[in-house]
Design a protein around this motif. Structure first.
Motif, PDB file in Angstrom:
ATOM      1  N   LEU A   1     -52.061 -15.394  -3.635  1.00 40.62           N
ATOM      2  CA  LEU A   1     -51.332 -15.949  -4.784  1.00 40.62           C
ATOM      3  C   LEU A   1     -50.744 -17.315  -4.440  1.00 40.62           C
ATOM      4  CD1 LEU A   1     -49.519 -12.706  -5.997  1.00 40.62           C
ATOM      5  CD2 LEU A   1     -51.355 -13.910  -7.194  1.00 40.62           C
ATOM      6  N   MET A   2     -50.189 -17.447  -3.259  1.00 37.93           N
ATOM      7  CA  MET A   2     -49.631 -18.730  -2.828  1.00 37.93           C
ATOM      8  C   MET A   2     -50.727 -19.786  -2.673  1.00 37.93           C
ATOM      9  SD  MET A   2     -46.927 -17.273   0.024  1.00 37.93           S
ATOM     10  CE  MET A   2     -46.563 -18.900   0.672  1.00 37.93           C
ATOM     11  N   PHE A   3     -51.882 -19.382  -2.136  1.00 40.05           N
ATOM     12  CA  PHE A   3     -52.966 -20.314  -1.851  1.00 40.05           C
ATOM     13  C   PHE A   3     -53.491 -20.984  -3.123  1.00 40.05           C
ATOM     14  CE2 PHE A   3     -57.667 -20.854  -1.238  1.00 40.05           C
ATOM     15  CZ  PHE A   3     -57.607 -21.879  -0.313  1.00 40.05           C
ATOM     16  N   PHE A   4     -53.654 -20.222  -4.181  1.00 48.90           N
ATOM     17  CA  PHE A   4     -54.283 -20.756  -5.389  1.00 48.90           C
ATOM     18  C   PHE A   4     -53.322 -21.530  -6.293  1.00 48.90           C
ATOM     19  CE2 PHE A   4     -57.511 -17.500  -4.402  1.00 48.90           C
ATOM     20  CZ  PHE A   4     -58.642 -18.291  -4.490  1.00 48.90           C
ATOM     21  N   PHE A   5     -52.023 -21.414  -6.045  1.00 54.06           N
ATOM     22  CA  PHE A   5     -51.078 -22.074  -6.938  1.00 54.06           C
ATOM     23  C   PHE A   5     -50.164 -23.051  -6.210  1.00 54.06           C
ATOM     24  CE2 PHE A   5     -52.391 -18.364  -9.356  1.00 54.06           C
ATOM     25  CZ  PHE A   5     -52.687 -18.957 -10.584  1.00 54.06           C
ATOM     26  N   SER A   6     -50.710 -23.682  -5.195  1.00 56.78           N
ATOM     27  CA  SER A   6     -49.962 -24.706  -4.475  1.00 56.78           C
ATOM     28  C   SER A   6     -50.904 -25.837  -4.085  1.00 56.78           C
ATOM     29  CB  SER A   6     -49.314 -24.112  -3.219  1.00 56.78           C
ATOM     30  OG  SER A   6     -48.652 -25.121  -2.472  1.00 56.78           O
ATOM     31  N   SER A   7     -50.317 -26.984  -3.836  1.00 57.27           N
ATOM     32  CA  SER A   7     -51.080 -28.109  -3.292  1.00 57.27           C
ATOM     33  C   SER A   7     -50.337 -28.728  -2.112  1.00 57.27           C
ATOM     34  CB  SER A   7     -51.307 -29.176  -4.375  1.00 57.27           C
ATOM     35  OG  SER A   7     -50.062 -29.630  -4.897  1.00 57.27           O
ATOM     36  N   SER A   8     -49.295 -28.025  -1.652  1.00 61.27           N
ATOM     37  CA  SER A   8     -48.473 -28.516  -0.550  1.00 61.27           C
ATOM     38  C   SER A   8     -49.094 -28.139   0.794  1.00 61.27           C
ATOM     39  CB  SER A   8     -47.063 -27.927  -0.652  1.00 61.27           C
ATOM     40  OG  SER A   8     -46.323 -28.196   0.517  1.00 61.27           O
ATOM     41  N   LEU A   9     -49.126 -29.082   1.704  1.00 59.59           N
ATOM     42  CA  LEU A   9     -49.755 -28.845   2.998  1.00 59.59           C
ATOM     43  C   LEU A   9     -48.982 -27.813   3.814  1.00 59.59           C
ATOM     44  CD1 LEU A   9     -52.171 -29.727   4.686  1.00 59.59           C
ATOM     45  CD2 LEU A   9     -50.753 -31.511   5.702  1.00 59.59           C
ATOM     46  N   TRP A  10     -47.649 -27.838   3.744  1.00 55.15           N
ATOM     47  CA  TRP A  10     -46.882 -26.862   4.532  1.00 55.15           C
ATOM     48  C   TRP A  10     -47.091 -25.450   3.994  1.00 55.15           C
ATOM     49  CZ3 TRP A  10     -43.192 -23.403   3.049  1.00 55.15           C
ATOM     50  CH2 TRP A  10     -42.564 -23.601   1.821  1.00 55.15           C
TER      51      TRP A  10
ATOM     52  N   VAL B   1     -59.389 -28.152 -10.632  1.00 53.71           N
ATOM     53  CA  VAL B   1     -58.428 -27.227 -10.031  1.00 53.71           C
ATOM     54  C   VAL B   1     -58.408 -25.890 -10.763  1.00 53.71           C
ATOM     55  CG1 VAL B   1     -55.981 -26.828  -9.551  1.00 53.71           C
ATOM     56  CG2 VAL B   1     -56.981 -29.081  -9.122  1.00 53.71           C
ATOM     57  N   LEU B   2     -58.346 -25.929 -12.095  1.00 54.36           N
ATOM     58  CA  LEU B   2     -58.227 -24.709 -12.895  1.00 54.36           C
ATOM     59  C   LEU B   2     -59.359 -23.730 -12.635  1.00 54.36           C
ATOM     60  CD1 LEU B   2     -56.726 -23.155 -15.132  1.00 54.36           C
ATOM     61  CD2 LEU B   2     -58.199 -24.345 -16.795  1.00 54.36           C
ATOM     62  N   LYS B   3     -60.581 -24.234 -12.435  1.00 55.80           N
ATOM     63  CA  LYS B   3     -61.724 -23.331 -12.241  1.00 55.80           C
ATOM     64  C   LYS B   3     -61.541 -22.442 -11.009  1.00 55.80           C
ATOM     65  CE  LYS B   3     -64.692 -26.658  -9.727  1.00 55.80           C
ATOM     66  NZ  LYS B   3     -66.003 -27.366  -9.776  1.00 55.80           N
ATOM     67  N   TYR B   4     -60.953 -22.989  -9.958  1.00 55.84           N
ATOM     68  CA  TYR B   4     -60.743 -22.202  -8.748  1.00 55.84           C
ATOM     69  C   TYR B   4     -59.542 -21.265  -8.888  1.00 55.84           C
ATOM     70  CZ  TYR B   4     -64.228 -25.149  -6.498  1.00 55.84           C
ATOM     71  OH  TYR B   4     -65.402 -25.782  -6.183  1.00 55.84           O
ATOM     72  N   GLN B   5     -58.540 -21.674  -9.636  1.00 59.02           N
ATOM     73  CA  GLN B   5     -57.395 -20.788  -9.856  1.00 59.02           C
ATOM     74  C   GLN B   5     -57.785 -19.568 -10.685  1.00 59.02           C
ATOM     75  OE1 GLN B   5     -54.671 -23.656 -11.590  1.00 59.02           O
ATOM     76  NE2 GLN B   5     -53.610 -23.950  -9.639  1.00 59.02           N
ATOM     77  N   VAL B   6     -58.581 -19.782 -11.737  1.00 61.90           N
ATOM     78  CA  VAL B   6     -59.026 -18.668 -12.576  1.00 61.90           C
ATOM     79  C   VAL B   6     -59.938 -17.729 -11.773  1.00 61.90           C
ATOM     80  CG1 VAL B   6     -60.362 -18.013 -14.624  1.00 61.90           C
ATOM     81  CG2 VAL B   6     -58.797 -19.969 -14.711  1.00 61.90           C
ATOM     82  N   ALA B   7     -60.884 -18.305 -11.022  1.00 64.79           N
ATOM     83  CA  ALA B   7     -61.793 -17.491 -10.205  1.00 64.79           C
ATOM     84  C   ALA B   7     -61.012 -16.712  -9.152  1.00 64.79           C
ATOM     85  CB  ALA B   7     -62.836 -18.385  -9.546  1.00 64.79           C
ATOM     86  N   GLY B   8     -60.038 -17.369  -8.529  1.00 66.28           N
ATOM     87  CA  GLY B   8     -59.255 -16.724  -7.489  1.00 66.28           C
ATOM     88  C   GLY B   8     -58.433 -15.565  -8.016  1.00 66.28           C
ATOM     89  N   MET B   9     -57.804 -15.731  -9.172  1.00 61.03           N
ATOM     90  CA  MET B   9     -56.987 -14.662  -9.735  1.00 61.03           C
ATOM     91  C   MET B   9     -57.827 -13.464 -10.163  1.00 61.03           C
ATOM     92  SD  MET B   9     -53.896 -15.362  -9.320  1.00 61.03           S
ATOM     93  CE  MET B   9     -54.536 -16.035  -7.770  1.00 61.03           C
ATOM     94  N   THR B  10     -59.054 -13.719 -10.575  1.00 54.41           N
ATOM     95  CA  THR B  10     -59.949 -12.616 -10.907  1.00 54.41           C
ATOM     96  C   THR B  10     -60.180 -11.729  -9.690  1.00 54.41           C
ATOM     97  OG1 THR B  10     -61.075 -14.001 -12.561  1.00 54.41           O
ATOM     98  CG2 THR B  10     -62.226 -12.014 -11.827  1.00 54.41           C
ATOM     99  N   LEU B  11     -60.386 -12.344  -8.546  1.00 54.18           N
ATOM    100  CA  LEU B  11     -60.616 -11.584  -7.322  1.00 54.18           C
ATOM    101  C   LEU B  11     -59.341 -10.918  -6.807  1.00 54.18           C
ATOM    102  CD1 LEU B  11     -63.043 -13.923  -5.331  1.00 54.18           C
ATOM    103  CD2 LEU B  11     -63.533 -12.243  -7.100  1.00 54.18           C
TER     104      LEU B  11
END
Length: 420
Positions: A309-318, A385-395
């Motif tokens: 969940l954190m991975f798909f909804f952030s763009s921060s390097l830390w 960006v959205l395409k990967y967030q939607v795909a990620g949440m499905t999984l």
């Protein structure tokens, strides 16, 4: 147990991981999608095709190895075939063929290599019982995870100069150069198991008069009647493996889109993940031996859910580095503990067959998942960006269902009166 057997078993995993690193999302995935401009769905479809073949054949081969009472002959032949097709990928990737032909031929070879790799794990994982006891199985499995992740870590670092053009062996510089050193190193490290492992003779099961096809069908029926506990575990395992395996394919491409980082930073993030997996996988394996494999496995899966969940909804390097530590913790424990729990709850005299089911169920969800991922990213291809967030949440949804299904699994004591 012979120390030589344990060492060769561990170095085989180390060697296998070197080439797995090369054909993962970090190198082959980016080479196909970013360098050769193929849509994500092509890479995912290749993985799905290999998985379908595994789904059909792995219980059959597992039952066959049970019937003859040996794993090594099967592992030797699949490994030798792996050497051949790994070498072909290395040759074709740097050849002078037109770009589109080269990309699709490598994709076809990738399907074969994925199939052989997944089938080889049926026999390789079954050997864990031979080199360990119930008291130290989590520990030995944890050592295997350390060696496997060490291969991924060293491979990622060693292959980076080849991928970024600093070292060119044959042909054009770039990610295609990675497959040559990967082939050489993996072959050398996998050979000791093939040449030195001494398998103990076992009593052959009393199923000689049954056809293997009939035995496989009966085994599937048994899985959901007499051994429902294993069946529930395998369904959960399939759903959880869904996100783990699919993200392995696409994680570098996702990092490129969401975090806008170069290959050096991607490799550093991956290294953090692998180091975490080595440390925590071994620790959780030992804790599983002491407190139970199921509760430790459940904790690992919860950590993976939160990290995804954190991975798909952030763009921060830390945040990315924190996610890499968390997925190393969860993923390292997941692979160590699922393997040892499978041995603990399976019939000892059908271990090869049941690891065939383990391989089958572990890949079943990933027949659909890469295609779903590819379909969503193709449908939303204009939204970087959205395409990967939607795909990620499905999984992630499948991962959550599988995690809570684990609660229904009963961790039983291993039957020490094995017929093996």
């Amino acid at each position: 147990m012979h120390k030589k057997n344990i060492i060769s078993w561990l170095t085989y995993d180390l060697g296998n991981s070197f080439f797995s690193t090369a054909i993962s999302g970090l190198f082959l995935g980016q080479w196909l999608i970013l360098d050769n401009k193929l849509d994500d769905i092509w890479y995912g479809a290749g993985f799905s095709i290999a998985t379908i073949l595994v789904l059909v054949s792995s219980p059959f081969f597992g039952a066959w190895s049970d019937k003859v009472g040996k794993r090594m002959p099967f592992l030797k032949w699949t490994s030798l075939a792996l050497f051949v097709f790994n070498g072909l990928i290395a040759i074709v990737a740097v050849s002078n063929l037109p770009q589109i032909y080269r990309a699709f031929i490598v994709l076809g070879l990738f399907i074969i290599v994925q199939y052989l790799y997944q089938i080889s794990l049926v026999f390789y994982n079954s050997l864990l019982r031979e080199i360990s006891t119930e008291k130290n199985r989590g520990k030995i499995s944890g050592l295997g995870e350390i060696f496997g992740n060490l291969g991924w870590l060293l491979g990622s670092i060693m292959f980076l100069p080849f991928a970024n053009g600093a070292i060119t062996l044959i042909g054009d510089p770039g990610r295609a150069q990675v497959f040559i050193p990967a082939f050489i190193i993996s072959t050398l490290l996998m050979l000791p198991l093939i040449l030195l492992f001494k398998e103990q003779p076992k009593e052959i099961n009393n199923i000689q008069k049954e056809t293997l096809g009939k035995k496989t069908i009966e085994g599937i029926k048994q899985l959901f009647h007499e051994n429902k506990n294993v069946g529930i575990f395998l369904i959960a395992f399939a759903l959880i493996s869904d996100i783990v395996l699919t993200l392995t394919l696409y994680f570098a491409v996702v990092m490129d889109a969401l975090y806008k980082i170069d290959d050096n930073t991607k490799t550093l993030a991956f290294a953090v993940n692998l180091i975490s997996a080595m440390i925590f996988g071994y620790m959780l394996g030992k804790l599983g031996d002491k407190y139970g494999h199921k509760p430790m496995l459940f904790i690992s899966c919860i950590i993976i859910v939160i990290a995804a969940l954190m991975f798909f909804f952030s763009s921060s390097l830390w945040v990315l580095y924190l996610v890499m530590v968390m997925t190393g913790f969860g993923g390292g424990g997941y692979f160590v503990l699922s393997k040892s729990l499978m041995i603990k709850i399976s019939p000892p005299n059908q271990l090869g067959e049941y690891f065939g089911f383990y391989s089958t169920f572990g890949r079943t969800a990933s027949i659909v998942a890469p295609l779903v991922w590819g379909g969503i990213t193709l449908w939303l291809r204009d939204y970087a960006v959205l395409k990967y967030q939607v795909a990620g949440m499905t999984l992630v949804g499948l991962l959550i269902i599988g995690t809570f299904l684990l609660l229904k699994v009963k961790e039983t004591k291993e039957n020490i009166l094995s017929t093996e």
